[in-house]
Design an enzyme around this catalytic site. Structure first.
Site, short mmCIF file in Angstrom:
data_model
loop_
_atom_site.label_atom_id
_atom_site.label_comp_id
_atom_site.label_asym_id
_atom_site.label_seq_id
_atom_site.Cartn_x
_atom_site.Cartn_y
_atom_site.Cartn_z
N SER A 1 0.85 -1.20 -0.05
CA SER A 1 0.02 -0.02 0.07
C SER A 1 1.00 1.17 0.14
CB SER A 1 -1.05 -0.13 1.21
OG SER A 1 -0.11 -0.30 2.51
N ASN B 1 -2.32 -2.50 13.22
CA ASN B 1 -3.93 -2.21 13.31
C ASN B 1 -4.13 -1.06 13.87
OD1 ASN B 1 -3.82 -4.53 11.76
ND2 ASN B 1 -4.57 -5.95 13.36
N HIS C 1 -39.51 23.91 -11.32
CA HIS C 1 -39.64 22.88 -12.69
C HIS C 1 -38.71 23.71 -13.60
CE1 HIS C 1 -43.09 20.78 -10.75
NE2 HIS C 1 -43.37 22.14 -10.35
N SER D 1 -13.05 27.43 -27.36
CA SER D 1 -12.96 26.27 -28.07
C SER D 1 -11.97 26.25 -29.20
CB SER D 1 -14.43 26.02 -28.64
OG SER D 1 -14.27 25.25 -29.96
N LYS E 1 -16.69 30.54 -28.82
CA LYS E 1 -17.26 30.00 -27.50
C LYS E 1 -16.50 30.47 -26.39
CE LYS E 1 -19.57 26.48 -26.88
NZ LYS E 1 -19.20 25.18 -27.43
N GLU F 1 -18.47 23.01 -14.86
CA GLU F 1 -18.78 21.78 -15.34
C GLU F 1 -18.08 20.55 -14.50
OE1 GLU F 1 -19.09 21.46 -19.84
OE2 GLU F 1 -18.44 23.64 -19.68
N GLN G 1 -7.63 -1.98 3.96
CA GLN G 1 -6.66 -1.20 3.32
C GLN G 1 -7.28 -0.51 2.00
OE1 GLN G 1 -2.33 -2.51 2.99
NE2 GLN G 1 -2.85 -2.94 0.82
#
Ligand code: ARG
Length: 469
Positions: free
Chosen positions: A28, A115, A161, A282, A288, A295, A327
Site C-alpha cells: 500500500s 492495526n 420545474h 474552443s 465559444k 462543469e 486497506q
C-alpha cells in the site's frame, strides 16, 4: 525458495519472500505514504508514553523521537526512499528509523500493532482534512454572502420545474447556498466529534499486557479520549464513511450551484458572466466561452459519492476485527477529499468572479406571468376572495394576457374588469416584479430588505467565526 530475503519484519516465521503478485496486491506504500506525517506524529506520542510508563528507557525514547524527526525531515526534503518491499508506510518509517538509530528502533513497536497504528494515522488524516474543508467552506460562504449583499435587490426569476415561477433576488438565491453550506459544515463538525477518539493502544485487537497509558497518547494527539473497546478501535472505519457522506452531500450542493452557473452562462439565459479566468475557449469555434470549471465542479460529485459507496461495500459484512480489506479505505478517500478541495476552491473563485447581468435577469423575471400569484393575493386581500377563487380568476386573466401577447402589468384594466368587475387600478401596484419582491417580507422571504439584513448577518457571523479561529 527464491534468492530474495524473507521479510525483515516477520522473517522469523517466514523463509521465502513473497510472490511478485503477492507483493503487488499487498503493498500500500504507493498511496499510504501520504500518511507518513500522521504516522510519525503517532509514533512519537507512543514512544513518549512508553517512556513515561517505564516500558522504554528515557534515552531510547529520546533516540526514537529524534530519529523520527529526522525521517520526517527526509520526507519533507524529498530524499526519503519508499520501498515496495517494505509494504506500507508503517514499515517504511520503522525500517528507516532502524538504519538511523539502530537497536532502539526495534522497541518502538512494543504494545502496538499496525492495526491500531493505521487506524490512528487514518483518523488523524481525516481529521486534518475535515479542518481544511471547514476553512474552505467558510471561504465559499464569504464569497457568496459578499455577492449577496451587493445584489440584495437585483431581481431575477425564481424557478420551479425550471419554469419562471415568482421573481426573487439574486442575493436571495445566493444566500440559499450559504445556508446549505452552513449545514454541510455542521455535518463535518459532527463527524469530527465522533471521529475524535484514539484507537492507539488497541494493539492488534485485544489490547496489551503492557501498562500503557492510552489517555496520555490520546491527549498528545489531540483526541478527546481513547476508544473504549479495542476490537472496535482497530476495525471500524465509520469515521471515514461519515466524512465521505458529508462530503457527498456537500458536493451535491455544489453540483447544483455549478449547474445553475452553467445554465445562467448560456446565451439563452445570459444571467451571468464569467471572466477569462474561469472559462475556456474552443479550439474550433472561435465564439465559444465555456464554463469548464463549473462543469467539473458539477461532475466531481460522481467520484465523491462513489468513494462513499465503495468504502461502504468494503466494510459491509466484514467480521471483527481487522482484515486486509480495510486497506482499501484509503485511495478513494484521499481522492474524494482532494476532489472536494478542488471543487470548493474553484467555486469560491468562480463566485467571486461571477458578474450578474441585471438587465437580462430583470427582463426574464417579468416574463412568464411571474407576478400572477401577486395578482391572486391582491384579490384575496382587497376583494376578500377565497384563495381558490382568486386562483381561478387570475388564471383567466393570464389567459387573456396571453391571447393579447401582453405581460400582466401591460394588460388594460378593462380586460381584467371584464373577468372580475371589482378589480381597480390599484392592482397595478402589485404587478411589477420590483413590487412583487418588495412585498415578500415574511421571514426567510426574498424582499430586498430581508436579503440585505441576512447577507450582513452572515458576513458578521463569518467574521466572528474567523476571530474565534
Ligand atoms: N497497510 C495496512 C492497512 O492499510 C496496515 C495494517 C496492516 N495490518 C495487518 N494486520 N496486516 O490496512
Amino acid at each position: 525458495m527464491t534468492d530474495k530475503p524473507a521479510n525483515a519484519m516477520w522473517g522469523g516465521r517466514f523463509q521465502m519472500s513473497p510472490a511478485e503478485i503477492m507483493q503487488e496486491i499487498n503493498a500500500s506504500i504507493g498511496f499510504d505514504k501520504r500518511l507518513a506525517p500522521q504516522d510519525i506524529r503517532g509514533s512519537k506520542a507512543h514512544a513518549q508514553m512508553l517512556a513515561e510508563a517505564g516500558i522504554l528507557t528515557k534515552s531510547d525514547a529520546k533516540e526514537i523521537v529524534k530519529g523520527l524527526d529526522q525521517v520526517q525531515a527526509e520526507i519533507d526534503a524529498g530524499t526519503f526512499e519508499f520501498s515496495v518491499a517494505l509494504e506500507d508506510v508503517h514499515m517504511n518509517v520503522e525500517n528507516r528509523l532502524k538504519t538511523l538509530i539502530g537497536a532502539a528502533a526495534g522497541r518502538l513497536h512494543t504494545a502496538r500493532s499496525r492495526n491500531d497504528q493505521v487506524a490512528t494515522d487514518f483518523r488523524l488524516y481525516v481529521r486534518d482534512a475535515i479542518d481544511g474543508i471547514d476553512a474552505a467552506l467558510e471561504r465559499v460562504q464569504q464569497a457568496l454572502a459578499e455577492k449577496a449583499e451587493a445584489h440584495a435587490a437585483t431581481v431575477m426569476p425564481g424557478f420551479t420545474h425550471l419554469q419562471p415561477a415568482q421573481p426573487v433576488t439574486f442575493g436571495h438565491h445566493l444566500l440559499a447556498y450559504v445556508e446549505m453550506i452552513a449545514r454541510d459544515r455542521g455535518r463535518f463538525a459532527d463527524a469530527r466529534k465522533r471521529l475524535n477518539e484514539s484507537p492507539l493502544g488497541s494493539a492488534a485487537l485485544a489490547g496489551t499486557s503492557f501498562p500503557i497509558d492510552r489517555k496520555r497518547t490520546a491527549e498528545a494527539l489531540g483526541f478527546d479520549r481513547p476508544m473504549a473497546n479495542s476490537l472496535d478501535g482497530v476495525s471500524d472505519r465509520d469515521f471515514a464513511l461519515e466524512t465521505l457522506a458529508a462530503a457527498t452531500i456537500t458536493a451535491i450542493h455544489f453540483s447544483r450551484l455549478a449547474e445553475e452557473i452553467v445554465i445562467w452562462m448560456t446565451p439563452q439565459f445570459g444571467f451571468v458572466k464569467l471572466s477569462d479566468r474561469f472559462t475556456t475557449g474552443s479550439s474550433i469555434m472561435p465564439q465559444k466561452r465555456n464554463p469548464d470549471a463549473a462543469e467539473l465542479a458539477r461532475a466531481k460529485v460522481g467520484r465523491i459519492a462513489a468513494a462513499f459507496q465503495g468504502l461502504a461495500m468494503v466494510m459491509k459484512g466484514l467480521p471483527l476485527a481487522y482484515s486486509k480489506d480495510m486497506q482499501e479505505d484509503k485511495e478513494t478517500t484521499f481522492d474524494a477529499l482532494a476532489s472536494l478541495r478542488l471543487v470548493m476552491a474553484a467555486m469560491a473563485g468562480m463566485i467571486g468572479d461571477l458578474e450578474p447581468v441585471p438587465e437580462a435577469m430583470r427582463a426574464a423575471a417579468g416574463r412568464g406571468y411571474s407576478t400572477a400569484t401577486d395578482l391572486a393575493d391582491w384579490l384575496v386581500r382587497e376583494l376578500k376572495m377565497p384563495f381558490r377563487d382568486a386562483h381561478h380568476v387570475t388564471g383567466s386573466i393570464v389567459k387573456a394576457a396571453e391571447t393579447k401577447g401582453l405581460d400582466l402589468d401591460k394588460l388594460p384594466l378593462a380586460d381584467m374588469q371584464a373577468i372580475e368587475p371589482k378589480i381597480t387600478k390599484a392592482v397595478f401596484s402589485v404587478l411589477s416584479v420590483e413590487n412583487s419582491v418588495k412585498s415578500r417580507t415574511s421571514y426567510g422571504g426574498t424582499a430586498p430588505q430581508n436579503v440585505l439584513k441576512m447577507a450582513r448577518h452572515w458576513l458578521r457571523r463569518l467574521e466572528k467565526g474567523r476571530a474565534k479561529g
